[in-house]
Design an enzyme around this catalytic site. Structure first.
Site: not given
Length: 786
Positions: A449, A478, A496, A498, A500, A583, A652
């Site tokens: 992000c 991570r 992933q 991912d 945005h 969310k 997200h």
């Protein structure tokens, strides 16, 4: 808290009932042992203490009984148990006396009894109640037995889990949580962990660390005097003690205690003192008593131990306190419990089936991936595993093209200043891999992000560009604790889907509806049903309430539209949103009816502000009369936007989530029997005789030209052995060809999932077989049939 908190650093854990403790499982050899002085300091000369005090039993148990003096365990409880429990009793008496002096006004309580078997809401039930007197459990007599018999815990105002025997304090709505729900199981298993802790303390005289609920039960960590390790022969005595406690109907008594009293109560244990001094708020915390065990715990719990009808220890291991290899080595005991013996039997069957489907076993058998200590938590994806990975990415890329996404690539490492600006450094730096480069700190990215914010803000943006959907398959890292690593479901290096989305507030509903359609498309291909849960504004949040209310309203509109179109009911999880925006959590269910959260949809108002993202609106900006308003504020906050400019909303979004984790879920969901379009072994061609080897090779070339995964077996093995090998390797189709097939340019097809074709397959012309299998692959059908 120490007897049970959800933590990303340990096993997949339950609700927020425990302190965030890193927990690292390891072999019991070669680790630092507990300092014997930790025990000696609590074994002071207390021989003059009354015997009844040092052999404290459950408050509900007959006081005349002696503690268990089995030769397998200690002969009497340590003195620190009696001192701790005496202090709890003293403080509990004071608290109960104070409650009696309080006013007990009439309060308005409404029982929300949820939905009936047909999915229709049950009528609400107002009940007469008094503050500091009436409990959720006292209302169960008004509730049908089909509901009350399965109740584990209550929930107040849809937000706070509440002990059934804890008095209510204000006007509220009360709902009941059954064992069949995830929240109910977690509370039940958390309470069962306390019983395991009590049994361990009575058996070993140990110092307990923490004991949370986890995905398939619970565990408790403990330090045993002299570095003693738990043996499998200890399991039966522990289970016997637990069984005794169930019969005693030991209640779970809750008490809030100040920090000074907590230090006095748990001063004997450096583990509890660590939690008290480092993880508790200044006002103190709650403690629960269950039999002879008094432990730090946020709760809530079941009413009493008689609710536990089946209990079994499953395994034991060693682990590091706080997940630090330089800290003490503790013993960990895992268990599982149920309110019904039949459920335990079903659970064992489930475990047997889950073991057969374990992605780690299938991954080795099918040569999909492996792990190596040279890079713990990082998957070595082999050619056949990479085929699955590539098929997933190809699927998503094809959908991105249809749905207006733009794929981008962003750097893998950033200056720490970026993470400080985004806020991740302050809250997430322990979970990053940090590097020192040219006298500056850098970190491998754990998420995309902030980089996407940089990409959005690198030039002027117009409202005409919105919504802007950025997709990134970049590698993420991570720093998970080694004890939390678990095959491909918990790794350190991953990729992933991912994405945005930068959009206007007016575009939120339409974007969310588009994401729901995306979910149906992807999950439908794999046969995954899914559920949606909306989490709203928490107590601590950023931004103004009006913006939150608008955003939540738009999410609800999208969810209601999804339900109206046949998408199923959604759940409301009030107060559990992220601090930066509401969310939607999406949970899928696999073939074993296990729940997995892969997808998430989060609205974010904070990052666009942190990075001062803006776009030109369609409004005509009037010439300002005073000083320009789009300069940075003098107090260092984000600059104020002038006329004709606005901040985007950031969404997200992930659907598959981590590809590694999703591959693990798919492996177990399909038990290694992959649908044709994603299968790493689609076709195996076997000759009846060497004379047709040239035709076998031609067949392979023709199907490979259609981008299918085709292998041939020209080895010296017998034909039955070749077929059996192909079946064990889960090829979707096995072609057996001989002189007849070569002469007629056909193939004899054996379908993996059609038993009738196993003895002798169906004879299909070669061109027809190519056409049918091309269609099967292109249509991404779930059923393996042509």
């Amino acid at each position: 808290m120490p007897s049970g908190t959800s933590s990303d650093k340990s096993e997949p854990q339950a609700n927020g009932t425990e302190l965030p403790i890193r927990s690292e499982v390891k072999d019991s050899e070669g680790s630092q042992r507990v300092d014997p002085n930790d025990f000696q300091k609590v074994k002071t000369n207390k021989s003059q203490k009354k015997q009844s005090s040092s052999t404290l039993e459950s408050p509900s148990a007959p006081k005349s009984k002696d503690p268990d003096t089995s030769s397998a365990g200690i002969s009497r409880l340590p003195d620190f148990v009696a001192e701790r429990n005496d202090l709890f009793s003293e403080l509990k008496r004071k608290h109960d006396a104070e409650v009696l002096t309080k006013d007990h006004p009439v309060i308005q309580v409404v029982l929300d009894l949820g939905f009936d078997k047909n999915g229709s809401p049950r009528p609400e039930m107002p009940v007469a109640a008094k503050a500091w007197e009436s409990t959720p459990g006292s209302f169960l007599k008004h509730v049908d037995k089909e509901i009350s018999s399965d109740v584990v815990v209550a929930k107040v105002d849809g937000k706070e889990l509440w002990d059934l025997d804890r008095p209510l304090e204000r006007d509220c709505r009360v709902s009941y949580i059954p064992f069949s729900s995830p929240e109910g199981r977690n509370v039940f298993w958390h309470s069962s962990a306390h019983v395991l802790g009590e049994a361990a303390e009575c058996h070993y005289g140990c110092l307990l660390s923490h004991g949370p609920p986890v995905e398939q039960g619970f565990f408790y960590d403990m330090a045993i005097e002299g570095g003693q390790v738990v043996k499998e022969s200890d399991w039966s005595p522990l289970e016997s003690k637990a069984s005794k406690f169930f019969k005693e109907k030991q209640s779970f008594d809750r008490l809030h205690i100040s920090i000074p009293d907590l230090k006095k109560m748990f001063g004997y244990s450096k583990y509890k003192m660590y939690y008290i001094e480092n993880l508790l708020p200044p006002e103190g915390s709650t403690v629960y008593r269950c039999g002879s065990l008094v432990d730090l715990c946020l709760g809530p719990h079941i009413q009493n131990t008689s609710k536990i009808k089946a209990f079994q220890i499953m395994k034991n291991s060693s682990c590091y306190f706080r997940g630090d290899k330089d800290d003490d080595s503790l013993q960990r005991i895992y268990g599982v419990a149920f309110p019904d013996k039949k459920q335990m039997t079903e659970h064992k069957k489930f475990l047997e089936e889950a073991a057969k489907r374990d992605h780690r076993r299938i991954g080795i058998e099918q040569e999909l991936f492996f792990f190596n200590d040279v890079s713990p938590g990082s998957t070595f994806l082999l050619p056949h595993g990479t085929r699955i990975f590539n098929a997933l990415q190809k699927l998503l890329r094809s959908e991105y093209q249809k749905r207006g996404y733009s794929e981008v690539q962003s750097p893998n490492m950033y200056d720490s200043d970026l993470w400080k600006k985004s806020g991740h450094w302050q809250h997430y730096s322990e979970d990053m891999f940090v590097l020192d480069v040219e006298k500056k700190k850098w970190a491998l990215k754990p998420m995309n992000c902030p980089g996407h914010c940089i990409m959005f803000g690198h030039r002027e943006r117009s409202y005409r560009e919105l919504p802007l959907r950025m997709a990134d398959f970049g590698v993420l890292h991570r720093n998970e604790a080694s004890g939390a690593l678990n095959g491909m479901t918990r790794v350190r290096k991953f990729q992933q889907d991912d994405t945005h989305i930068f959009c206007t507030q007016d575009q939120i509903t339409e974007e969310i509806e588009g994401l729901f359609d995306f979910l149906k498309c992807i999950y439908g291909l794999f046969g995954f049903p899914f559920r949606l849960k909306l989490s709203t504004r928490p107590d601590k949040f950023l931004g103004d309430i009006k913006t939150w209310d608008i955003a939540e309203s738009k999410l609800k509109d999208a969810l209601n539209s999804f339900t109206a179109s046949g998408g199923g009911q959604w759940e409301l999880n009030e107060g559990d949103g992220a601090f930066y925006g509401p969310k939607i959590d999406i949970t899928i269910s696999d073939a074993l009816r296990r729940d997995w959260q892969c997808a998430t949809i989060q609205l974010d108002f904070q990052l666009p502000q942190n990075f001062e993202l803006e776009y030109m609106t369609g409004e005509i900006a009037a010439k300002p009369k005073g000083p320009a308003t789009d300069e940075a504020a003098t107090d260092g906050s984000a600059k104020v936007l002038g006329p004709g400019r606005a901040r985007p909303v950031m969404v997200h979004r992930a659907i598959v989530g981590s590809f590694e984790r999703f591959m693990a879920i798919l492996t177990e969901h399909f038990a290694g029997k992959w649908p044709f379009w994603i299968s790493p072994r689609q076709i195996l061609v076997i000759p009846v005789m060497p004379a047709v080897n040239d035709y076998v090779e031609e067949v392979q070339r023709l199907f490979k030209a259609q981008k299918m995964h085709v292998d041939i077996d020209l080895s010296g093995n017998t034909m039955p052995k070749k077929i059996r090998t192909g079946q064990l390797q889960q090829y979707n189709f096995i072609f057996v060809v001989g002189a007849q097939e070569k002469a007629s340019r056909s193939v004899n097809i054996r379908n993996r999932d059609d038993q009738e074709t196993q003895a002798k397959g169906e004879l299909v012309p070669l061109d027809e077989a190519i056409g049918k299998l091309k269609a099967l692959k292109k249509e991404r059908r779930l059923i393996n049939a042509i």
